[in-house]
Scaffold this active site. Structure first.
Site, PDB file in Angstrom:
ATOM      1  N   THR A  33       2.529  -3.138   3.582  1.00 59.14           N
ATOM      2  CA  THR A  33       1.679  -3.403   2.413  1.00 59.14           C
ATOM      3  C   THR A  33       2.414  -4.166   1.310  1.00 59.14           C
ATOM      4  O   THR A  33       1.771  -4.823   0.491  1.00 59.14           O
ATOM      5  CB  THR A  33       1.128  -2.083   1.824  1.00 59.14           C
ATOM      6  OG1 THR A  33       2.221  -1.264   1.422  1.00 59.14           O
ATOM      7  CG2 THR A  33       0.259  -1.354   2.830  1.00 59.14           C
ATOM      8  N   ASP A  34       3.748  -4.083   1.296  1.00 58.92           N
ATOM      9  CA  ASP A  34       4.481  -4.645   0.146  1.00 58.92           C
ATOM     10  C   ASP A  34       4.131  -6.108  -0.138  1.00 58.92           C
ATOM     11  O   ASP A  34       3.949  -6.493  -1.286  1.00 58.92           O
ATOM     12  CB  ASP A  34       5.996  -4.517   0.368  1.00 58.92           C
ATOM     13  CG  ASP A  34       6.461  -3.076   0.222  1.00 58.92           C
ATOM     14  OD1 ASP A  34       5.689  -2.251  -0.295  1.00 58.92           O
ATOM     15  OD2 ASP A  34       7.601  -2.780   0.630  1.00 58.92           O
ATOM     16  N   ASP A  53       9.830  -5.323   8.228  1.00 54.32           N
ATOM     17  CA  ASP A  53       9.452  -4.660   6.975  1.00 54.32           C
ATOM     18  C   ASP A  53       8.933  -5.789   6.090  1.00 54.32           C
ATOM     19  O   ASP A  53       9.626  -6.793   5.902  1.00 54.32           O
ATOM     20  CB  ASP A  53      10.669  -3.987   6.330  1.00 54.32           C
ATOM     21  CG  ASP A  53      10.283  -3.224   5.068  1.00 54.32           C
ATOM     22  OD1 ASP A  53      10.502  -2.007   5.042  1.00 54.32           O
ATOM     23  OD2 ASP A  53       9.776  -3.856   4.112  1.00 54.32           O
ATOM     24  N   SER A  54       7.747  -5.639   5.546  1.00 55.67           N
ATOM     25  CA  SER A  54       7.132  -6.811   4.917  1.00 55.67           C
ATOM     26  C   SER A  54       7.897  -7.282   3.685  1.00 55.67           C
ATOM     27  O   SER A  54       7.706  -8.405   3.231  1.00 55.67           O
ATOM     28  CB  SER A  54       5.664  -6.565   4.603  1.00 55.67           C
ATOM     29  OG  SER A  54       5.503  -5.876   3.406  1.00 55.67           O
ATOM     30  N   THR A  67       4.837   0.329   7.317  1.00 58.39           N
ATOM     31  CA  THR A  67       4.716   1.790   7.390  1.00 58.39           C
ATOM     32  C   THR A  67       3.710   2.249   8.428  1.00 58.39           C
ATOM     33  O   THR A  67       3.896   3.275   9.079  1.00 58.39           O
ATOM     34  CB  THR A  67       4.300   2.320   5.992  1.00 58.39           C
ATOM     35  OG1 THR A  67       5.328   1.972   5.084  1.00 58.39           O
ATOM     36  CG2 THR A  67       4.118   3.820   5.977  1.00 58.39           C
ATOM     37  N   CYS A 116      -2.534 -11.463 -16.751  1.00 57.61           N
ATOM     38  CA  CYS A 116      -3.558 -10.411 -16.713  1.00 57.61           C
ATOM     39  C   CYS A 116      -4.092 -10.267 -15.297  1.00 57.61           C
ATOM     40  O   CYS A 116      -4.239 -11.247 -14.567  1.00 57.61           O
ATOM     41  CB  CYS A 116      -4.725 -10.759 -17.636  1.00 57.61           C
ATOM     42  SG  CYS A 116      -4.242 -10.919 -19.350  1.00 57.61           S
ATOM     43  N   THR A 161      -2.549 -16.557 -15.256  1.00 56.32           N
ATOM     44  CA  THR A 161      -2.403 -15.517 -16.274  1.00 56.32           C
ATOM     45  C   THR A 161      -1.692 -14.280 -15.733  1.00 56.32           C
ATOM     46  O   THR A 161      -1.849 -13.926 -14.571  1.00 56.32           O
ATOM     47  CB  THR A 161      -3.772 -15.118 -16.880  1.00 56.32           C
ATOM     48  OG1 THR A 161      -3.566 -13.999 -17.765  1.00 56.32           O
ATOM     49  CG2 THR A 161      -4.790 -14.725 -15.834  1.00 56.32           C
ATOM     50  N   THR A 182      -4.330  -8.332  -4.484  1.00 55.93           N
ATOM     51  CA  THR A 182      -3.002  -8.088  -5.013  1.00 55.93           C
ATOM     52  C   THR A 182      -2.711  -6.605  -4.838  1.00 55.93           C
ATOM     53  O   THR A 182      -3.630  -5.789  -4.845  1.00 55.93           O
ATOM     54  CB  THR A 182      -2.930  -8.565  -6.481  1.00 55.93           C
ATOM     55  OG1 THR A 182      -1.589  -8.666  -6.876  1.00 55.93           O
ATOM     56  CG2 THR A 182      -3.671  -7.689  -7.441  1.00 55.93           C
TER      57      THR A 182
END
Ligand code: ASP
Length: 344
Positions: free
Chosen positions: A92-93, A60-61, A16, A282, A280, A169
């Site tokens: 960013t994806d 495009d990532s 982007t 989480c 995990t 992440t």
């Protein structure tokens, strides 16, 4: 300190950030990076030089692949001696996957490689791209008086935060603060000044050469557990032809069901030489398989603890270690320790 002789290579891969809005039609079009300075006039005020390298066509990532990663690493390798630092503009994806894999492909990195992008195109009035671009360039150019770079590691810079790349992440699809580094401190925060948190930044051995490692094996899978998961799904993943490594996304501190069929499938996979790493689901915290019975059986079977590694880092680390044809036990050992600061 930014010295005026600093040279940064800006590598545009896509995403982007590289778009502008056609004012007449409203359509998003690819930004012409060869006219970067006229399109981003702030660039003229930088006190160091910036050259550009463009991927054509841009990626495009969400379509990035192993060849693209190798191509990105090659651009850095081919220009390593000519520049003080590198900024990679990336969608960013999947930026955290690329940041993680490059961190494993570069061994003993002694220069900054900063990935950045934006949520809004650089040609939009409210873009976050300009600040991300300018600050990432400044960080890539920053050196101490003795010439050493301030951040000699692979990072992601987004929305005022500099983070270790393999700790990041993507946490938000809408906000400008799209990334976080849940289990590791920020390397720097940009406000009125850029405040570096030196004690969290890697300190490479400048006497050792940097190594670029291009071997990657994508015979890997992510298996995310959920209550009610069917044996056929687990079986389909664990018996995938050619499979060599699995990131097992477990519950809480590394727990999983104890049904006999699950244990059986896992045991067979492990006995067949597949490396299984426990990560995990989480966002924060650690895998500690000894805590509950539902974790202990995994440990007994030979599942490796990924501690507080992200799924992105675990997967790409497996790709890199498997690609380098290390022995099964070596891979299991290397997956359980930190190689590039990817786990605590
Ligand atoms: N789809 C885009 C990409 O990842 C989104 C972005 O850049 O934020 O390339």
């Amino acid at each position: 300190m930014i010295s005026s002789d600093a040279k940064v290579l800006l590598i545009y891969t896509g995403g982007t950030i590289g778009m502008v809005e056609n004012i007449e039609t409203g359509a998003l079009e690819a930004f012409d990076f060869s006219h970067l300075k006229s399109n981003v006039p702030e660039m003229k005020r930088l006190r160091f030089s910036v050259d550009t390298y463009l991927f054509d066509p841009p990626i495009d990532s969400s379509e990035v692949n192993l060849h693209n990663w190798i191509a990105m690493a090659k651009v850095v390798e081919n220009n390593y001696d000519k520049y003080d630092g590198f900024v990679i503009l990336h969608g960013t994806d999947t930026m955290s996957y690329t940041a993680s894999v490059l961190s494993f492909m570069f061994e003993n990195l002694t220069k900054p490689v900063i990935l950045t992008g934006s949520q809004l195109p650089i040609g939009k009035l409210r873009t976050d791209g300009k600040e991300n671009l300018i600050t990432a360039l400044e960080i890539a150019a920053d050196k101490y008086e003795d010439g050493r770079p301030v951040v000699p590691e692979l990072c992601v810079y987004m929305q005022n935060l500099l983070m270790r790349g393999n700790r990041t992440t993507k946490i938000n699809a809408d906000n400008f603060s799209a990334f976080n580094s849940p289990n590791y401190a920020y390397l720097a925060e940009a406000g009125l000044n850029i405040k570096y948190h030196d004690k969290f930044i890697l300190n490479p051995d400048y006497d050792k050469p940097v190594c670029f490692n291009y071997e990657l094996d994508n015979n890997v899978a992510i298996l995310k557990l959920f209550p009610g998961i069917q044996p056929s799904l687990v079986e389909a993943v664990l018996t995938m032809p050619g499979l060599r490594g699995v990131v097992l996304e477990t519950f809480g501190s590394g727990n999983a069901l104890r049904d006999y069929w699950f244990i059986d499938l896992l045991d067979t996979a492990l006995k067949n030489g597949i490396v299984v790493v426990n990560v995990t689901q989480c966002l924060y915290g650690n895998v500690e398989m000894h805590r509950y019975g539902t974790g202990q059986h995994l440990e007994r079977l030979g599942v490796v603890s990924g501690h507080d590694i992200t799924t992105e880092a675990a997967l790409t680390k497996l790709m890199s270690l498997l690609g380098n044809n290390k022995e099964y036990d070596d891979i299991r050992h290397l997956m359980s320790i930190s190689l590039r600061g990817e786990m605590s």
